[in-house]
Enzyme design. Structure first.
Site, short mmCIF file in Angstrom:
data_model
loop_
_atom_site.label_atom_id
_atom_site.label_comp_id
_atom_site.label_asym_id
_atom_site.label_seq_id
_atom_site.Cartn_x
_atom_site.Cartn_y
_atom_site.Cartn_z
N SER A 133 0.87 -1.19 0.00
CA SER A 133 0.00 0.00 0.00
C SER A 133 0.90 1.22 0.00
O SER A 133 2.06 1.14 0.42
CB SER A 133 -0.84 0.00 1.28
OG SER A 133 -1.37 1.29 1.54
N TYR A 146 -1.72 -0.86 10.34
CA TYR A 146 -1.81 -1.16 8.90
C TYR A 146 -0.51 -0.78 8.20
O TYR A 146 0.03 -1.56 7.39
CB TYR A 146 -3.00 -0.38 8.31
CG TYR A 146 -3.28 -0.69 6.86
CD1 TYR A 146 -3.86 -1.90 6.49
CD2 TYR A 146 -2.98 0.23 5.86
CE1 TYR A 146 -4.13 -2.19 5.16
CE2 TYR A 146 -3.24 -0.04 4.52
CZ TYR A 146 -3.82 -1.26 4.18
OH TYR A 146 -4.07 -1.54 2.86
P1 NAP Z 1 -11.43 -6.68 0.37
O1 NAP Z 1 -12.44 -6.31 -0.67
O2 NAP Z 1 -11.80 -6.61 1.82
O3 NAP Z 1 -10.84 -8.12 0.02
C1 NAP Z 1 -9.93 -8.77 0.87
C2 NAP Z 1 -10.14 -10.26 0.72
O4 NAP Z 1 -9.19 -10.93 1.59
C3 NAP Z 1 -11.54 -10.71 1.17
O5 NAP Z 1 -12.06 -11.66 0.26
C4 NAP Z 1 -11.27 -11.33 2.53
O6 NAP Z 1 -12.18 -12.34 2.89
C5 NAP Z 1 -9.89 -11.93 2.29
N1 NAP Z 1 -9.26 -12.22 3.59
C6 NAP Z 1 -9.23 -11.45 4.70
N2 NAP Z 1 -8.61 -12.10 5.69
C7 NAP Z 1 -8.23 -13.30 5.19
C8 NAP Z 1 -7.56 -14.43 5.74
N3 NAP Z 1 -7.15 -14.46 7.02
N4 NAP Z 1 -7.33 -15.50 4.95
C9 NAP Z 1 -7.75 -15.51 3.65
N5 NAP Z 1 -8.40 -14.48 3.08
C10 NAP Z 1 -8.64 -13.39 3.85
O7 NAP Z 1 -10.12 -5.75 0.25
P2 NAP Z 1 -9.49 -4.95 -0.99
O8 NAP Z 1 -9.85 -3.53 -0.79
O9 NAP Z 1 -9.73 -5.64 -2.26
O10 NAP Z 1 -7.93 -5.09 -0.60
C11 NAP Z 1 -7.12 -6.16 -1.10
C12 NAP Z 1 -5.68 -5.89 -0.70
O11 NAP Z 1 -5.25 -4.62 -1.22
C13 NAP Z 1 -5.45 -5.83 0.81
O12 NAP Z 1 -4.20 -6.42 1.11
C14 NAP Z 1 -5.41 -4.33 1.09
O13 NAP Z 1 -4.68 -4.02 2.24
C15 NAP Z 1 -4.73 -3.83 -0.17
N6 NAP Z 1 -5.01 -2.42 -0.47
C16 NAP Z 1 -6.29 -1.97 -0.64
C17 NAP Z 1 -6.52 -0.63 -0.91
C18 NAP Z 1 -7.90 -0.09 -1.12
O14 NAP Z 1 -8.07 1.15 -1.14
N7 NAP Z 1 -8.91 -0.90 -1.29
C19 NAP Z 1 -5.43 0.25 -1.00
C20 NAP Z 1 -4.13 -0.24 -0.81
C21 NAP Z 1 -3.94 -1.58 -0.55
P3 NAP Z 1 -13.43 -11.94 3.87
O15 NAP Z 1 -14.28 -11.02 3.04
O16 NAP Z 1 -14.05 -13.24 4.19
O17 NAP Z 1 -12.83 -11.25 5.07
#
Ligand code: NAP
Length: 249
Positions: A133, A146
């Site tokens: 991130s 985070y």
């Molecule tokens: P998201 O929609 O919440 O998706 C995250 C996925 O990871 C969900 O399917 C979740 O399952 C799964 N997960 C969580 N804990 C887990 C575990 N212990 N074992 C296996 N799977 C697990 O998030 P996103 O926004 O797409 O983010 C994806 C990645 O990008 C993350 O690493 C986040 O930190 C990074 N990121 C996101 C942003 C942003 O603005 N969105 C910005 C920078 C970085 P559940 O739904 O069952 O919990």
């Protein structure tokens, strides 16, 4: 056909990465805590003519990751996308919260890398992409735990890139700013009354100098490129994908 593992492929950025990798002709193995969401991603990929499967896995559990990886024979690429968020300054972050974020965002990546690398070596090499991130590079307000976890995602990437050069394993990471995923909508729903949500969405969009949030498909494009042989000369890099938020603000 290449075998690509994607953690967190049931939602948001991870789902878009799975779809994009399948478009490239890869077989995608989705690991997600929420098996039904992962199975939905599999359905979307199959409808579009691609190949995918979903395995339930908690990346924070050594036993769960070990068991799942034992059943996967060939790994050409691994995308560590599963991650959870945490809001708070150092003094508000409880030891329990610190462990929770460490467990998923740091140890989760470690577990998958640890069990994937021997299989990649057996297959003659591979590509690893870790989702970090911009919080790893820039001081973002009230993101203590985070930011710690995303800094570790970057440094684990560098360590692996250095240590497995000779074995043909490339490791890179991606540093997005705000991407419009269900996580963002859930955050607004949880923290703001309905009448304030549109204004807050606008404010979050304007944080990126380009004036909007990123799309999961835009991050997916970069992740698929880094997994592919087109990126054969790229290792040990941390890519900003942020509408200018890291360097232009
Ligand atoms: P998201 O929609 O919440 O998706 C995250 C996925 O990871 C969900 O399917 C979740 O399952 C799964 N997960 C969580 N804990 C887990 C575990 N212990 N074992 C296996 N799977 C697990 O998030 P996103 O926004 O797409 O983010 C994806 C990645 O990008 C993350 O690493 C986040 O930190 C990074 N990121 C996101 C942003 C942003 O603005 N969105 C910005 C920078 C970085 P559940 O739904 O069952 O919990």
């Amino acid at each position: 056909m290449k075998n690509v593992i994607v953690t967190g492929g049931g939602s948001g950025i991870g789902r878009a990465i799975c779809q994009r990798l399948a478009e490239d002709g890869n077989h995608v193995v989705i690991l997600d805590l929420d098996e039904s969401a992962g199975t939905e991603t599999v359905g979307l990929i199959k409808e579009a003519g691609g190949s995918a499967e979903c395995l339930a896995c908690d990346v924070s559990s050594t036993e769960s990751v070990q068991e799942v990886f034992a059943g996967i024979l060939k790994i050409d690429a691994l995308v560590n996308c599963a991650g959870i968020a945490s809001i708070g300054k150092a003094a508000d972050t409880t030891p329990e919260e610190m462990d929770r974020i460490y467990g998923v965002n740091v140890k989760g990546i470690y577990h998958c890398i640890h069990f994937a690398i021997p299989k990649m070596i057996q297959g003659g090499g591979g590509a690893i992409v870790n989702m970090a991130s911009m919080a790893a590079k820039v001081g973002i307000q009230e993101r203590f735990a985070y930011s710690m976890s995303k800094g570790a995602a970057v440094s684990m990437t560098l360590s692996v890139a250095r240590d497995y050069l000779a074995e043909g394993i490339r490791a890179n990471c991606i540093c997005p700013a705000r991407i419009h995923t269900p996580f963002v909508d859930g955050y607004l729903e949880k923290n703001y009354p309905e009448e304030e949500r549109a204004g807050m969405f606008q404010k979050l969009s304007e944080y990126q100098p380009i004036g909007r949030m990123g799309k999961p498909s835009e991050v997916a494009e970069l992740a698929a490129f880094l997994c592919s042989d087109k990126a054969a000369f790229i290792t040990g890099s941390a890519y900003d994908i942020d509408g200018g938020a890291t360097l232009l603000r």
